[in-house]
Scaffold this active site. Structure first.
Site, mmCIF file in Angstrom:
data_model
loop_
_atom_site.group_PDB
_atom_site.id
_atom_site.type_symbol
_atom_site.label_atom_id
_atom_site.label_comp_id
_atom_site.label_asym_id
_atom_site.label_seq_id
_atom_site.Cartn_x
_atom_site.Cartn_y
_atom_site.Cartn_z
ATOM 1 N N ASP A 223 119.523 84.233 151.255
ATOM 2 C CA ASP A 223 119.554 83.297 150.784
ATOM 3 C C ASP A 223 120.744 82.615 150.637
ATOM 4 O OD1 ASP A 223 117.067 83.852 150.184
ATOM 5 O OD2 ASP A 223 117.643 85.646 149.116
ATOM 6 N N HIS B 60 114.736 87.414 145.047
ATOM 7 C CA HIS B 60 114.732 87.467 146.572
ATOM 8 C C HIS B 60 113.116 86.877 145.909
ATOM 9 C CE1 HIS B 60 114.480 87.100 150.880
ATOM 10 N NE2 HIS B 60 113.377 87.681 150.349
HETATM 11 P P1 NDP Z 1 110.496 93.965 159.512
HETATM 12 O O1 NDP Z 1 111.369 94.606 160.069
HETATM 13 O O2 NDP Z 1 110.489 93.176 159.714
HETATM 14 O O3 NDP Z 1 110.592 93.891 157.291
HETATM 15 C C1 NDP Z 1 111.381 95.153 157.078
HETATM 16 C C2 NDP Z 1 111.172 93.971 155.306
HETATM 17 O O4 NDP Z 1 111.638 93.273 155.300
HETATM 18 C C3 NDP Z 1 109.220 93.877 155.249
HETATM 19 O O5 NDP Z 1 108.746 94.305 153.352
HETATM 20 C C4 NDP Z 1 110.346 92.436 154.391
HETATM 21 O O6 NDP Z 1 109.391 91.906 153.595
HETATM 22 C C5 NDP Z 1 111.177 92.627 154.438
HETATM 23 N N1 NDP Z 1 112.228 91.616 154.405
HETATM 24 C C6 NDP Z 1 113.098 90.433 153.535
HETATM 25 N N2 NDP Z 1 114.077 89.781 153.650
HETATM 26 C C7 NDP Z 1 112.732 89.685 154.999
HETATM 27 C C8 NDP Z 1 113.595 88.097 155.991
HETATM 28 N N3 NDP Z 1 114.269 87.558 155.252
HETATM 29 N N4 NDP Z 1 112.875 88.317 157.067
HETATM 30 C C9 NDP Z 1 111.777 89.031 157.146
HETATM 31 N N5 NDP Z 1 111.663 90.311 156.651
HETATM 32 C C10 NDP Z 1 112.175 90.479 155.389
HETATM 33 O O7 NDP Z 1 108.727 94.651 158.940
HETATM 34 P P2 NDP Z 1 108.273 95.352 160.239
HETATM 35 O O8 NDP Z 1 106.482 95.853 159.875
HETATM 36 O O9 NDP Z 1 108.723 94.946 161.499
HETATM 37 O O10 NDP Z 1 108.531 97.066 160.088
HETATM 38 C C11 NDP Z 1 108.496 97.714 159.319
HETATM 39 C C12 NDP Z 1 109.034 99.069 159.165
HETATM 40 O O11 NDP Z 1 108.908 100.225 158.124
HETATM 41 C C13 NDP Z 1 108.156 99.453 160.349
HETATM 42 O O12 NDP Z 1 108.393 99.921 161.491
HETATM 43 C C14 NDP Z 1 107.185 100.279 159.031
HETATM 44 O O13 NDP Z 1 106.332 101.998 159.708
HETATM 45 C C15 NDP Z 1 108.039 100.939 158.535
HETATM 46 N N6 NDP Z 1 107.966 101.340 157.128
HETATM 47 C C16 NDP Z 1 108.431 102.397 156.513
HETATM 48 C C17 NDP Z 1 108.627 103.297 155.688
HETATM 49 C C18 NDP Z 1 109.759 104.438 155.513
HETATM 50 O O14 NDP Z 1 110.277 104.584 155.949
HETATM 51 N N7 NDP Z 1 108.785 105.269 154.581
HETATM 52 C C19 NDP Z 1 107.597 102.723 154.141
HETATM 53 C C20 NDP Z 1 107.098 101.577 155.156
HETATM 54 C C21 NDP Z 1 107.227 101.018 155.988
HETATM 55 P P3 NDP Z 1 108.240 90.640 153.862
HETATM 56 O O15 NDP Z 1 107.406 91.463 154.559
HETATM 57 O O16 NDP Z 1 107.978 89.705 152.669
HETATM 58 O O17 NDP Z 1 109.025 89.495 155.512
#
Ligand code: NDP
Length: 328
Positions: free
Chosen positions: A159, A187
């Site tokens: 931001d 945020h």
């Molecule tokens: P991303 O890598 O795109 O995003 C991950 C997180 O970052 C989301 O919560 C997203 O929130 C947040 N975020 C914060 N700021 C931003 C921003 N400016 N733009 C975009 N995202 C932002 O998500 P993916 O779905 O591609 O990947 C998530 C991964 O996490 C998957 O591989 C999944 O398996 C894994 N995962 C792992 C966990 C663990 O390690 N225990 C638990 C849960 C998931 P928002 O959606 O609100 O944008």
């Protein structure tokens, strides 16, 4: 030779993870002379994709990358961790109530906080990226009573960077000409980008802009809704810019802010500026030798006060909701 720093990344197979890992391994997080061990945490369905990313990391032959470990066990992922980037989170899906979102994320961030408490190195620094980032950071911090609360931070640097860029465009300057910009609060769409204490080429930014209408109707909503605008344009959420901001956040935390400038970070409140103590809220922050301080003594005008209060109220509501769910 220096001992490698252990950097844990959760959600490593996601799109932010993909944009982040290569820059950590190439030295942009901690410095071009600091070797790193990467620990990638994923949920079981994400492990295979994380292995693919690890193969690509190998293929980059980064001189600073000393090891990669992939696991779905938080206790393994955070063992000896010096820096933890908590990226993986449960995204909000259509029709999901806020309570459901918070409890799904509580199921992720509470055990991760405990695993950090039990396994991380004494100097652990945590950055929460996964949304709702401030409240996820609060959940993890509450589950880690042996770690100083200020080591749990939430990312508002994206931001901050978005605001820098918009202000530079408006004033016909470059981002390097701008100092002392602040993101306050959560945020989320209620965040408040504040230019009243900012400087553009040494002059007060609000005076240079001299257009409160632009501030209220263009600047603030553009910064706050930038994520949605990127999804609309790109067909996918921002990833490289989010990863870049995570790198900036940790780099500034470790290396310090420049003299005469500050940054924005979600950190635990000490009650400054009327933000209830214990909330993880974004503030103007200076850092030095790995410790930070909230910039004190800024005059908050009415325009700013109303917006800071609204964002802090949202943080209090999120805190009350996770408290009611027994997550903190
Ligand atoms: P991303 O890598 O795109 O995003 C991950 C997180 O970052 C989301 O919560 C997203 O929130 C947040 N975020 C914060 N700021 C931003 C921003 N400016 N733009 C975009 N995202 C932002 O998500 P993916 O779905 O591609 O990947 C998530 C991964 O996490 C998957 O591989 C999944 O398996 C894994 N995962 C792992 C966990 C663990 O390690 N225990 C638990 C849960 C998931 P928002 O959606 O609100 O944008």
């Amino acid at each position: 030779t220096r001992t490698p720093v252990n950097v844990t990344v959760t959600g490593a197979a996601g799109q932010i993870g993909y944009a982040l890992l290569f820059r950590i391994a190439s030295g942009h997080l901690l410095g071009s002379d600091v070797p790193v061990n990467l620990r990638l945490l994923e949920i079981p369905q994400g492990l295979k994709a994380a292995e693919g990313t690890a193969m690509e990391l190998d293929d980059c032959a980064f001189p600073l990358l000393r090891g990669i470990e992939i696991t779905d066990d938080p206790n393994v992922a955070f063992a000896g961790a010096n820096v933890a980037l908590l990226v993986g989170a449960r995204p909000r899906t259509a029709g999901m109530e806020r309570g459901d979102l918070l409890s799904a994320n509580g199921g992720i961030f509470k055990p991760q906080g405990k695993a950090i408490n039990d396994n991380a190195a004494d100097d652990i620094k945590v950055l929460v990226v996964g949304n709702p980032a401030n409240t996820n950071a609060l959940i993890a911090q509450a589950a880690a009573p042996d770690v100083p609360a200020e080591r749990f931070t939430a990312m508002t640097r994206l931001d901050h960077n978005r605001a820098l860029s918009q202000l530079a465009k408006k004033t016909g300057t470059t981002v390097s000409d701008i100092k002392r910009l602040t993101i306050w609060g959560n945020h989320s769409a209620t965040q408040y980008p504040d230019i009243f204490h900012a400087e553009v080429s040494g002059k007060n930014a609000a005076e240079v802009v001299n257009d409160e209408q632009w501030l209220a109707d263009t600047f603030i909503p553009t910064v706050a809704k930038r994520g949605a605008a990127i999804i609309e344009a790109r067909g996918a959420s921002s990833a490289a810019s989010a990863a870049n901001a995570a790198i900036d956040h940790v780099h500034t935390w470790v290396n310090g802010t420049a003299a005469g400038d500050w940054t924005s970070m979600g950190i635990v409140s000490d009650g400054s500026y009327g933000v209830p103590a214990g909330l993880i809220s974004s503030f103007p922050v200076t850092t030095k030798d790995g410790a930070f301080e909230i910039v004190q003594g800024l005059d908050i005008n009415e325009f700013s006060r109303a917006r800071i209060d609204a964002s802090v109220k949202e943080l209090e509501e999120e805190r009350d909701a996770v408290r009611a769910l027994g997550l903190i």
